[in-house]
Design a protein around this motif. Structure first.
Motif, PDB file in Angstrom:
ATOM      1  N   TYR A 155       0.836  -1.207   0.000  1.00 54.58           N
ATOM      2  CA  TYR A 155       0.000   0.000   0.000  1.00 54.58           C
ATOM      3  C   TYR A 155       0.872   1.259   0.000  1.00 54.58           C
ATOM      4  CZ  TYR A 155      -3.247   3.601   1.599  1.00 54.58           C
ATOM      5  OH  TYR A 155      -3.984   4.756   1.708  1.00 54.58           O
ATOM      6  N   LEU A 156       1.883   1.276   0.841  1.00 54.71           N
ATOM      7  CA  LEU A 156       2.780   2.438   0.939  1.00 54.71           C
ATOM      8  C   LEU A 156       3.477   2.700  -0.391  1.00 54.71           C
ATOM      9  CD1 LEU A 156       4.267   4.616   2.646  1.00 54.71           C
ATOM     10  CD2 LEU A 156       5.935   2.836   3.235  1.00 54.71           C
ATOM     11  N   LEU A 157       4.009   1.657  -1.001  1.00 54.80           N
ATOM     12  CA  LEU A 157       4.726   1.815  -2.266  1.00 54.80           C
ATOM     13  C   LEU A 157       3.800   2.259  -3.397  1.00 54.80           C
ATOM     14  CD1 LEU A 157       7.017  -1.337  -2.040  1.00 54.80           C
ATOM     15  CD2 LEU A 157       7.794   1.036  -1.986  1.00 54.80           C
ATOM     16  N   LEU A 158       2.607   1.678  -3.465  1.00 54.56           N
ATOM     17  CA  LEU A 158       1.672   2.035  -4.535  1.00 54.56           C
ATOM     18  C   LEU A 158       1.048   3.403  -4.317  1.00 54.56           C
ATOM     19  CD1 LEU A 158      -0.055  -1.413  -5.181  1.00 54.56           C
ATOM     20  CD2 LEU A 158       1.439  -0.151  -6.745  1.00 54.56           C
ATOM     21  N   ASN A 159       0.865   3.767  -3.079  1.00 55.15           N
ATOM     22  CA  ASN A 159       0.308   5.092  -2.774  1.00 55.15           C
ATOM     23  C   ASN A 159       1.304   6.192  -3.128  1.00 55.15           C
ATOM     24  OD1 ASN A 159      -1.793   6.764  -1.759  1.00 55.15           O
ATOM     25  ND2 ASN A 159      -0.645   7.039   0.127  1.00 55.15           N
ATOM     26  N   ASN A 160       2.581   5.811  -3.252  1.00 56.39           N
ATOM     27  CA  ASN A 160       3.635   6.765  -3.600  1.00 56.39           C
ATOM     28  C   ASN A 160       4.365   6.317  -4.861  1.00 56.39           C
ATOM     29  OD1 ASN A 160       3.718   8.693  -1.140  1.00 56.39           O
ATOM     30  ND2 ASN A 160       3.601   6.652  -0.253  1.00 56.39           N
ATOM     31  N   LYS A 161       3.580   5.842  -5.817  1.00 57.47           N
ATOM     32  CA  LYS A 161       4.127   5.295  -7.058  1.00 57.47           C
ATOM     33  C   LYS A 161       5.053   6.309  -7.721  1.00 57.47           C
ATOM     34  CE  LYS A 161       2.285   2.205 -10.577  1.00 57.47           C
ATOM     35  NZ  LYS A 161       1.139   1.898 -11.428  1.00 57.47           N
ATOM     36  N   GLY A 162       6.250   5.826  -8.101  1.00 55.96           N
ATOM     37  CA  GLY A 162       7.221   6.690  -8.757  1.00 55.96           C
ATOM     38  C   GLY A 162       8.115   7.452  -7.802  1.00 55.96           C
ATOM     39  N   GLU A 163       7.827   7.361  -6.499  1.00 55.75           N
ATOM     40  CA  GLU A 163       8.638   8.053  -5.500  1.00 55.75           C
ATOM     41  C   GLU A 163       9.385   7.032  -4.642  1.00 55.75           C
ATOM     42  OE1 GLU A 163       6.724  11.096  -3.248  1.00 55.75           O
ATOM     43  OE2 GLU A 163       5.281  11.522  -4.837  1.00 55.75           O
ATOM     44  N   MET A 164      10.608   7.367  -4.276  1.00 60.97           N
ATOM     45  CA  MET A 164      11.402   6.456  -3.460  1.00 60.97           C
ATOM     46  C   MET A 164      10.932   6.474  -2.009  1.00 60.97           C
ATOM     47  SD  MET A 164      15.481   6.359  -2.760  1.00 60.97           S
ATOM     48  CE  MET A 164      15.354   7.726  -1.607  1.00 60.97           C
ATOM     49  N   ILE A 165      10.796   5.292  -1.450  1.00 62.32           N
ATOM     50  CA  ILE A 165      10.435   5.130  -0.038  1.00 62.32           C
ATOM     51  C   ILE A 165      11.659   4.614   0.697  1.00 62.32           C
ATOM     52  CG2 ILE A 165       8.954   3.892   1.584  1.00 62.32           C
ATOM     53  CD1 ILE A 165       7.506   6.011  -0.094  1.00 62.32           C
ATOM     54  N   THR A 166      12.087   5.340   1.710  1.00 61.22           N
ATOM     55  CA  THR A 166      13.307   4.999   2.434  1.00 61.22           C
ATOM     56  C   THR A 166      13.053   3.934   3.498  1.00 61.22           C
ATOM     57  OG1 THR A 166      12.961   6.673   4.146  1.00 61.22           O
ATOM     58  CG2 THR A 166      14.120   7.366   2.124  1.00 61.22           C
ATOM     59  N   HIS A 167      14.151   3.383   4.021  1.00 54.79           N
ATOM     60  CA  HIS A 167      14.043   2.420   5.125  1.00 54.79           C
ATOM     61  C   HIS A 167      13.342   3.066   6.314  1.00 54.79           C
ATOM     62  CE1 HIS A 167      17.229  -0.819   3.993  1.00 54.79           C
ATOM     63  NE2 HIS A 167      16.690  -0.290   2.906  1.00 54.79           N
ATOM     64  N   HIS A 168      13.649   4.330   6.570  1.00 51.18           N
ATOM     65  CA  HIS A 168      13.033   5.030   7.706  1.00 51.18           C
ATOM     66  C   HIS A 168      11.520   5.144   7.518  1.00 51.18           C
ATOM     67  CE1 HIS A 168      12.487   7.742  11.046  1.00 51.18           C
ATOM     68  NE2 HIS A 168      11.927   8.633  10.244  1.00 51.18           N
ATOM     69  N   GLN A 169      11.084   5.463   6.306  1.00 55.72           N
ATOM     70  CA  GLN A 169       9.647   5.561   6.054  1.00 55.72           C
ATOM     71  C   GLN A 169       8.963   4.214   6.231  1.00 55.72           C
ATOM     72  OE1 GLN A 169      10.482   7.752   2.258  1.00 55.72           O
ATOM     73  NE2 GLN A 169       8.530   8.710   2.690  1.00 55.72           N
ATOM     74  N   ILE A 170       9.629   3.145   5.825  1.00 59.42           N
ATOM     75  CA  ILE A 170       9.068   1.806   6.019  1.00 59.42           C
ATOM     76  C   ILE A 170       8.955   1.485   7.506  1.00 59.42           C
ATOM     77  CG2 ILE A 170       9.484  -0.672   5.666  1.00 59.42           C
ATOM     78  CD1 ILE A 170      10.763   0.102   2.951  1.00 59.42           C
ATOM     79  N   GLU A 171       9.974   1.839   8.269  1.00 59.99           N
ATOM     80  CA  GLU A 171       9.912   1.646   9.726  1.00 59.99           C
ATOM     81  C   GLU A 171       8.732   2.407  10.332  1.00 59.99           C
ATOM     82  OE1 GLU A 171      14.584   1.009  11.112  1.00 59.99           O
ATOM     83  OE2 GLU A 171      13.712   3.019  11.084  1.00 59.99           O
ATOM     84  N   GLU A 172       8.565   3.653   9.889  1.00 59.40           N
ATOM     85  CA  GLU A 172       7.513   4.504  10.447  1.00 59.40           C
ATOM     86  C   GLU A 172       6.123   3.994  10.061  1.00 59.40           C
ATOM     87  OE1 GLU A 172       7.791   7.959  12.178  1.00 59.40           O
ATOM     88  OE2 GLU A 172       9.346   6.587  12.844  1.00 59.40           O
ATOM     89  N   PHE A 173       5.930   3.657   8.785  1.00 57.16           N
ATOM     90  CA  PHE A 173       4.591   3.338   8.288  1.00 57.16           C
ATOM     91  C   PHE A 173       4.214   1.880   8.508  1.00 57.16           C
ATOM     92  CE2 PHE A 173       1.271   2.686   5.076  1.00 57.16           C
ATOM     93  CZ  PHE A 173       0.469   3.796   5.333  1.00 57.16           C
ATOM     94  N   VAL A 174       5.113   0.981   8.195  1.00 53.91           N
ATOM     95  CA  VAL A 174       4.799  -0.456   8.296  1.00 53.91           C
ATOM     96  C   VAL A 174       4.917  -0.949   9.728  1.00 53.91           C
ATOM     97  CG1 VAL A 174       5.431  -2.780   7.517  1.00 53.91           C
ATOM     98  CG2 VAL A 174       5.536  -0.850   5.911  1.00 53.91           C
ATOM     99  N   TYR A 175       5.971  -0.497  10.425  1.00 57.20           N
ATOM    100  CA  TYR A 175       6.252  -1.009  11.772  1.00 57.20           C
ATOM    101  C   TYR A 175       5.937   0.003  12.873  1.00 57.20           C
ATOM    102  CZ  TYR A 175       8.722  -4.621   9.136  1.00 57.20           C
ATOM    103  OH  TYR A 175       9.041  -5.635   8.265  1.00 57.20           O
ATOM    104  N   LEU A 176       5.213   1.076  12.514  1.00 53.10           N
ATOM    105  CA  LEU A 176       4.768   2.086  13.479  1.00 53.10           C
ATOM    106  C   LEU A 176       5.915   2.661  14.304  1.00 53.10           C
ATOM    107  CD1 LEU A 176       1.439   0.442  14.683  1.00 53.10           C
ATOM    108  CD2 LEU A 176       1.805   2.055  12.816  1.00 53.10           C
ATOM    109  N   GLY A 177       7.038   2.901  13.608  1.00 56.66           N
ATOM    110  CA  GLY A 177       8.151   3.573  14.262  1.00 56.66           C
ATOM    111  C   GLY A 177       9.128   2.668  14.975  1.00 56.66           C
ATOM    112  N   VAL A 178       8.871   1.373  14.977  1.00 58.52           N
ATOM    113  CA  VAL A 178       9.792   0.425  15.630  1.00 58.52           C
ATOM    114  C   VAL A 178      11.001   0.211  14.715  1.00 58.52           C
ATOM    115  CG1 VAL A 178      10.091  -1.925  16.486  1.00 58.52           C
ATOM    116  CG2 VAL A 178       7.914  -0.727  16.843  1.00 58.52           C
ATOM    117  N   ALA A 179      12.195   0.384  15.263  1.00 59.33           N
ATOM    118  CA  ALA A 179      13.422   0.241  14.468  1.00 59.33           C
ATOM    119  C   ALA A 179      13.577  -1.199  13.981  1.00 59.33           C
ATOM    120  CB  ALA A 179      14.629   0.653  15.296  1.00 59.33           C
ATOM    121  N   LYS A 180      13.956  -1.339  12.701  1.00 61.80           N
ATOM    122  CA  LYS A 180      14.172  -2.648  12.113  1.00 61.80           C
ATOM    123  C   LYS A 180      15.536  -2.660  11.422  1.00 61.80           C
ATOM    124  CE  LYS A 180      10.256  -4.621  13.123  1.00 61.80           C
ATOM    125  NZ  LYS A 180      10.154  -5.880  13.870  1.00 61.80           N
TER     126      LYS A 180
END
Length: 212
Positions: A155-180
C-alpha cells in the motif's frame, strides 16, 4: 472499509463530522488533542482531516509529519483561520484541500467522497491488481495471500508510485516507528517481490525502494 483520521478540537463539530462519515460507511479515528493525534497518525488511512488550531501540537505540524512519512497521503485542512500565511503554509506542506469554517456539511461530504474514491484498484500488469481499499492482491481474479506487513508495505509503495520510499519511512509506516534492521526490511521486500510481476519493486542502493 475506508478509514479516516479526524483531528478537530471542537467537540460538537467533531461529532457532527464523525457521524456523517460513519453514516457514509467510513471508519473514523477521531481526536480532539494534537498531541494524542500525533501519537496515532501512522496508519492505513484513506484521508486525514486536520484542524490547524488544536491543543498541544498544531495541525500544520501533524500535516508535515504525515507527508514526510507517506508523501501521497490525502489531507484536508479545516480551519476558521483566515490568515493567508497559515493557508500558504498548509499548501506548501502539501495539503490536498483547505476548507474554511463554517462549511456546509453536505458539500464537505462530497469533497471527501471525491478524494477517497480517487483510487481503489491499481493494475500491476494484465493479470495482477491490488485493491487499495481492501488491501487485497489478485492474480487472475484469485486472491494472493499477504501478511499484514506485506499489505501495508505494498500500500505504501503504490500510494507513492514513482517516488522512493526509504528504510526510515518503512519503519515509520509499516512497523509504526519500531526500528528494524536492514536485513529485516530486505526480507520483507523480497517476500512481496515474489508475489508480484518481475521488476515491480525497484531499489536504489542504500537509499530505498519504489514502484514505477
Amino acid at each position: 472499509m475506508k478509514k479516516i483520521f479526524l483531528l478537530e478540537d471542537d467537540y460538537s463539530l467533531n461529532e457532527t463530522i464523525r457521524f456523517m462519515l460513519n453514516k457514509n460507511g467510513f471508519i473514523v479515528d477521531s481526536f480532539y488533542n494534537g498531541e494524542k493525534a500525533f501519537e496515532h497518525i501512522l496508519g492505513e488511512y484513506s484521508l486525514y482531516i486536520l484542524d490547524i488550531n488544536v491543543p498541544n501540537i498544531d495541525g500544520l505540524t501533524i500535516l508535515e509529519k504525515i507527508k514526510t512519512t507517506n508523501p501521497n497521503s490525502k489531507v484536508i485542512i479545516i480551519s476558521a483561520n483566515i490568515d493567508i500565511d497559515k493557508i500558504t503554509q498548509a499548501y506548501e506542506k502539501d495539503c490536498d484541500d483547505y476548507i474554511k469554517k463554517p462549511f456546509d456539511i453536505e458539500e464537505f461530504r462530497l469533497k471527501i467522497r471525491k478524494i477517497t474514491n480517487s483510487f481503489d484498484i491499481i493494475q500491476l500488469d494484465s493479470n495482477v491488481s491490488f485493491n487499495m481499499k481492501n488491501r487485497i492482491l489478485y492474480e487472475n481474479n484469485q486472491e494472493i495471500t499477504l501478511t499484514k506487513s506485506e499489505k501495508i508495505l505494498l500500500y505504501l509503495l503504490l500510494n507513492n508510485k514513482g517516488e522512493m520510499i526509504t528504510h526510515h519511512q518503512i519503519e515509520e509506516f509499516v512497523y509504526l516507528g519500531v526500528a528494524k534492521t536492514s536485513t529485516a526490511i530486505r526480507t520483507l521486500i523480497k517476500r512481496v517481490r515474489q508475489k508480484l510481476p518481475k521488476d515491480t519493486i525497484l531499489n536504489i542502493l542504500d537509499e530505498g525502494y519504489y514502484i514505477k
